[in-house]
Enzyme design. Structure first.
Site, PDB file in Angstrom:
ATOM      1  N   GLU A  58       0.822  -1.214   0.000  1.00  0.00           N
ATOM      2  CA  GLU A  58       0.000   0.000   0.000  1.00  0.00           C
ATOM      3  C   GLU A  58       0.854   1.262   0.000  1.00  0.00           C
ATOM      4  OE1 GLU A  58      -0.673  -2.675   1.817  1.00  0.00           O
ATOM      5  OE2 GLU A  58      -2.703  -3.251   1.216  1.00  0.00           O
ATOM      6  N   GLN A  80      -7.556  -2.283  -1.373  1.00  0.00           N
ATOM      7  CA  GLN A  80      -8.531  -3.374  -1.497  1.00  0.00           C
ATOM      8  C   GLN A  80      -9.653  -3.216  -0.457  1.00  0.00           C
ATOM      9  OE1 GLN A  80      -7.313  -7.756  -1.593  1.00  0.00           O
ATOM     10  NE2 GLN A  80      -7.595  -7.096  -3.715  1.00  0.00           N
ATOM     11  N   PHE A  81      -9.284  -2.810   0.729  1.00  0.00           N
ATOM     12  CA  PHE A  81     -10.235  -2.427   1.760  1.00  0.00           C
ATOM     13  C   PHE A  81      -9.700  -1.138   2.396  1.00  0.00           C
ATOM     14  CE2 PHE A  81     -11.309  -6.789   1.209  1.00  0.00           C
ATOM     15  CZ  PHE A  81     -12.627  -6.947   1.606  1.00  0.00           C
ATOM     16  N   ALA A  82     -10.613  -0.261   2.780  1.00  0.00           N
ATOM     17  CA  ALA A  82     -10.192   0.998   3.417  1.00  0.00           C
ATOM     18  C   ALA A  82      -9.245   0.737   4.573  1.00  0.00           C
ATOM     19  CB  ALA A  82     -11.416   1.762   3.913  1.00  0.00           C
ATOM     20  N   ASP A  83      -9.497  -0.348   5.306  1.00  0.00           N
ATOM     21  CA  ASP A  83      -8.697  -0.691   6.488  1.00  0.00           C
ATOM     22  C   ASP A  83      -7.196  -0.749   6.158  1.00  0.00           C
ATOM     23  OD1 ASP A  83     -11.327  -1.895   6.131  1.00  0.00           O
ATOM     24  OD2 ASP A  83     -11.141  -2.608   8.194  1.00  0.00           O
ATOM     25  N   PHE A  84      -6.885  -1.245   4.952  1.00  0.00           N
ATOM     26  CA  PHE A  84      -5.470  -1.422   4.590  1.00  0.00           C
ATOM     27  C   PHE A  84      -4.794  -0.112   4.208  1.00  0.00           C
ATOM     28  CE2 PHE A  84      -7.194  -5.723   3.090  1.00  0.00           C
ATOM     29  CZ  PHE A  84      -7.141  -6.227   4.377  1.00  0.00           C
ATOM     30  N   HIS A 125     -11.884  -5.500   7.991  1.00  0.00           N
ATOM     31  CA  HIS A 125     -12.477  -5.326   6.659  1.00  0.00           C
ATOM     32  C   HIS A 125     -13.748  -4.506   6.759  1.00  0.00           C
ATOM     33  CE1 HIS A 125      -9.835  -8.791   6.079  1.00  0.00           C
ATOM     34  NE2 HIS A 125      -9.876  -8.564   4.781  1.00  0.00           N
TER      35      HIS A 125
END
Lengths: 321, 347
Positions: A58, A80-84, A125
């Site tokens: 990222e 891929q997910f906001a979390d990442f 996620h």
């Protein structure tokens, strides 16, 4: 014929690629596979060499986009997910967000964050990151709640010369539908009155708009008319539209799916308390997720986030104060 | 303003041209002169914030950018005063940035080593080590996508910076994309106070190049001739389409991390060893040995460098800093998207 929120995001990227040769898409699995959520389905075939898979990096994904933007490109990167995006946080907040202020060179990148909770998503996620990015100067933070906004705001995000954090809500991807893509749009930075009312102002954004609208509908039977404002962008925050509404209703509830501490709901209330103290007939209140990680089990998750029922309950308290 | 890196560099980029060694040495001298001045200004309390010097790293730093042309990209790190000058930065802009002059490239909004002119391919580093690798890589990616060929990007880092996740992600991405990127690692033995044996466990940082699937080059960072030869080879290989190149140079930082640091932690044995040589002494000897300069010329060049620094200082010291009243205090280029609430709150 109808179009979903996710299809609108895909269509906006398709149009951006078609309209502007400077646009490219970079992220994990966005190429031939078409993205974890298929937001880039078939785009790699349609635009060869412009929709590219990245390593699971990222920091490098965002860093490369910043360098490309300095050289005149208009990159869209997908987390891929906001979390990442926390793994790319440094590049977003220290490199992209400071570039224009430091060097006078704008940084036109779009970082797409598939955001928010879904059933079974669990702690990593499900996150809503808009408050973190809004805290840093130099970023525009969009939180579209409708199919129309998902399309038009993403196109606008690509056209904006500054870094845009585009928080698209995963819960809306498949079930939220519109008849067609919009031909025109409100500009970013302007809030929208999603439902007019006279008794209280409910300020919200993203997926919580739909819980809020349901709650407002539920209160009609009880004789209450709730005005629901969709912020659309949380930074900049359209304080004027909120204040004008509070001037009409005298009461304010702010609903957000993010955690409560220091977030968007806190900012809205701080501004209204400062600028519109005399307009208020009751103390302004907010409703957020609980102050824990987002839980996995559907029953825990449903209690963790604000729902229409919880919003309606909070409104009843506010209205009778 | 980029000048030196542009037309002149194109003319002398070949190692066959003896002028490259002379020009490199003069850049090293100029860098040393401006850094000596910065150190004394710091001691005199005339610079706010820190002063971070590249003393002992001038040969490697100069070699890092001297083979770059107009249109190439340079993302320097902390100890690259010499490489900055070789790429076309000026003594004046150096001093302006340390003083925070409104006339400088950073307009008082950022300082010291955090300066650049990105439109000229000269990127302004952030403090977070390793972050520039992906950024320079992304710039090269965009150039390639635009159909430009023969462009090279150089970015540099120290031994400590190679331990960051950003460095790993950036180099790996560049390797996957086979970008024309040269990563120059100055192994100056210490990351601030932390010695190599607390920083990494591989036998040699060069081993990492193989891990990324890219070419590796080792050089003696105290030896200007070796640095020029190595970087010429690495830059040319990148330019010729052979993908990322990692250069690892061994040397010793001859100053503290910043001028606030007396570097008392540096092993006295290292100072006396080959790695502790001053590359300016080595360079002067090499020019004399090779008959490329006379002692008179070396002395004259040093005086000229000194004079250039004094002239620039005279200008920079008289320039005004930014005016807080006339600052717009906006971090976005798109005026309509600035959150005007905070402007209104102050009124």
């Amino acid at each position: 014929m109808s179009v979903t929120y996710l299809e609108a995001i895909r269509a906006a990227q398709e149009r951006a690629l078609a309209d502007d040769p400077r646009v490219f898409i970079y992220g994990q699995d966005v190429g031939v596979f078409g993205g974890a959520f298929k937001a880039t389905k078939n785009l790699a075939a349609e635009f060869p060499g412009r929709v590219m898979d990245s390593p699971i990096s990222e920091d490098a994904i965002v860093g490369m986009a910043i360098g490309a933007a300095v050289e005149g490109a208009r990159p869209i990167v997908e987390m891929q997910f906001a979390d990442f995006s926390t793994c790319g946080l440094n590049q977003i907040v220290n490199q992209a967000a400071t570039l224009y202020y430091r060097t006078n060179i704008p940084c036109p990148i779009v970082v797409r964050l598939p955001s928010g909770g879904t059933v079974g998503g669990g702690p990593f996620h499900s996150q809503s990151m808009e408050a973190i990015y809004s805290h840093y100067p130099g970023l525009v933070v969009m939180t579209p709640a409708t199919v129309e906004d998902a399309y038009s705001m993403l196109l606008e995000a690509v056209a904006i010369d500054d870094p845009v954090i585009f928080c698209e809500h995963k819960l809306l991807y498949y079930h939220l539908k519109a008849d067609k893509l919009p031909d025109s749009a409100m500009p970013a930075g302007k809030a929208r009155i999603a439902r007019a009312g006279r008794d209280a102002t409910l300020v919200t954004y993203s997926a919580m708009l739909h819980e809020s609208l349901q709650a407002a509908e539920d209160l009609v039977e009880e004789g209450w008319q709730i005005e629901v404002i969709d912020l659309r962008t949380v930074k900049p925050l359209d304080t004027d539209t909120v204040l004008a509404s509070v001037a009409r209703t005298g009461r304010l509830l702010v609903v957000g799916e993010a955690w409560p501490w220091g977030g968007v709901s806190a900012e809205v209330i701080a501004r209204v308390a400062t600028e519109g103290f005399g307009l208020l007939d009751a103390a302004p209140v907010r409703l957020n997720a609980k102050d824990t990680p987002v839980p996995y089990h559907p029953d825990l998750w449903a209690a963790h986030r604000p729902t229409a029922t919880a919003v309606a309950a909070r409104l009843r308290q506010l209205l009778t104060q | 303003m980029i000048t030196a890196a542009s037309d002149t560099a194109i003319a002398v980029e070949s190692m066959d041209n003896p002028d490259i060694a002379r020009r490199a040495f003069r850049t090293m001298q100029l860098s040393r002169a401006v850094e000596d001045k910065l150190a004394s200004l710091y001691r005199a309390g005339m610079i706010k914030g820190g002063v971070f010097l590249g003393k002992g790293q001038e040969a490697l730093s100069t070699a890092s950018s001297i083979f770059l042309r107009k249109g190439d990209i340079f993302g320097p790190c902390i100890r690259d005063q010499a490489g900055r000058l070789a790429f076309g930065d000026t003594v004046l802009d150096t001093l302006r940035t340390y003083f925070g002059s409104a006339q400088g490239p950073m307009r008082g909004r950022d300082g010291n080593i955090h300066r650049g002119r990105p439109r000229d391919g000269y990127y302004a580093m952030i403090s977070h080590l390793g972050s520039m690798v992906a950024m320079v890589g992304g710039a090269l990616y965009a150039r390639r996508q635009r159909g430009e060929t023969g462009v090279v990007g150089v970015t540099s880092i120290g031994d400590g910076g190679t331990s960051t996740g950003a460095f790993h992600e950036g180099v790996n991405f560049a390797a996957v994309e086979k970008l024309p990127l040269v990563v120059v690692v100055a192994n100056n033995q210490y990351a601030y106070s932390t010695p190599n044996n607390r920083q990494f466990a591989c036998a040699d940082l060069l081993d990492r190049a193989a891990g990324y699937g890219i070419a590796g080059h080792k050089t003696d960072g105290t030896d200007p001739r070796a640095c020029l030869e190595t970087l010429n080879r690495a830059v040319q290989a990148a330019r010729d389409g052979h993908g990322p190149q990692m250069v690892v140079a061994t040397l010793l930082r001859l100053v503290g991390h910043g001028e606030h640091d007396d570097a008392g932690y540096v092993d006295a044995g290292l100072r006396k060893a080959n790695v502790g040589r001053d590359c300016l002494d080595v360079g002067a000897r090499q020019l004399l040995e090779d008959g490329l300069a006379t002692t008179g010329e070396l002395a004259a060049w040093a005086s000229e460098a000194q004079a250039e620094v004094e002239a620039a200082l005279d200008i920079a010291q008289r320039e005004k800093g930014p005016d807080p009243e006339s600052e717009d205090w906006h971090a976005l280029s798109t005026e309509r998207l600035v959150d005007g609430y905070f402007d209104a709150e102050e009124e």
